[in-house]
Design a protein around this motif. Sequence first.
Motif, mmCIF file in Angstrom:
data_model
loop_
_atom_site.group_PDB
_atom_site.id
_atom_site.type_symbol
_atom_site.label_atom_id
_atom_site.label_comp_id
_atom_site.label_asym_id
_atom_site.label_seq_id
_atom_site.Cartn_x
_atom_site.Cartn_y
_atom_site.Cartn_z
ATOM 1 N N VAL A 1 4.562 0.276 -1.589
ATOM 2 C CA VAL A 1 3.932 1.504 -2.032
ATOM 3 C C VAL A 1 2.676 0.911 -2.778
ATOM 4 C CG1 VAL A 1 3.956 3.424 -3.501
ATOM 5 C CG2 VAL A 1 6.136 2.789 -1.970
ATOM 6 N N ARG B 1 8.461 4.987 3.940
ATOM 7 C CA ARG B 1 9.543 4.314 3.689
ATOM 8 C C ARG B 1 10.684 5.010 3.544
ATOM 9 N NH1 ARG B 1 11.562 3.682 -1.439
ATOM 10 N NH2 ARG B 1 12.739 1.599 -2.005
ATOM 11 N N THR C 1 2.942 6.129 1.886
ATOM 12 C CA THR C 1 3.620 4.966 2.129
ATOM 13 C C THR C 1 5.097 5.175 1.675
ATOM 14 O OG1 THR C 1 1.773 3.755 1.993
ATOM 15 C CG2 THR C 1 3.930 2.503 1.797
ATOM 16 N N SER D 1 0.332 -1.148 -0.733
ATOM 17 C CA SER D 1 -0.670 -0.411 0.350
ATOM 18 C C SER D 1 -1.949 0.151 -0.329
ATOM 19 C CB SER D 1 0.335 0.420 1.067
ATOM 20 O OG SER D 1 1.055 1.315 0.279
#
Length: 133
Positions: free
Chosen positions: A105, A22, A18, A108
């Motif tokens: 982050v 990003r 994640t 998830s």
Amino acid sequence: MKRFLLFLLLGPAVGFATFEIREVLSGKVIGGFPGFIMGLPFAYWFGLIPSLIMWGEDWFLEDKMGLWPKVLTSAITGYIVSIGMLTIWSSVAIPLSQILTFGIVGASQGLVCSWLSGIKPKRKNDVGRISEA
């Protein structure tokens, strides 16, 4: 035991994936593929404490609520813990927008691990009852 291993082994990997997504979406690619490979051990090192906190929260709420409320609380816990860890470990000033997006982050990580740990295997008796009806 399954829950502990999911949060310990899979959690930091999901968080790192994640984080990388990003970074790519924001136009920051550091080191390319070698940077990705070198960053994975650091993801486990820095993702270990948040994973253990999320594991404890998920374990505590296991029999107190249903699967989806528990998944939601784990995602919220992951969001808060990852922001907390970022602000504690960071030695430079970080803009608020980056701090708030970094919470995704941990969210998830908590969401995926809590969901996977809450999936119960089907028993043989349940399958037989369905086919008899």
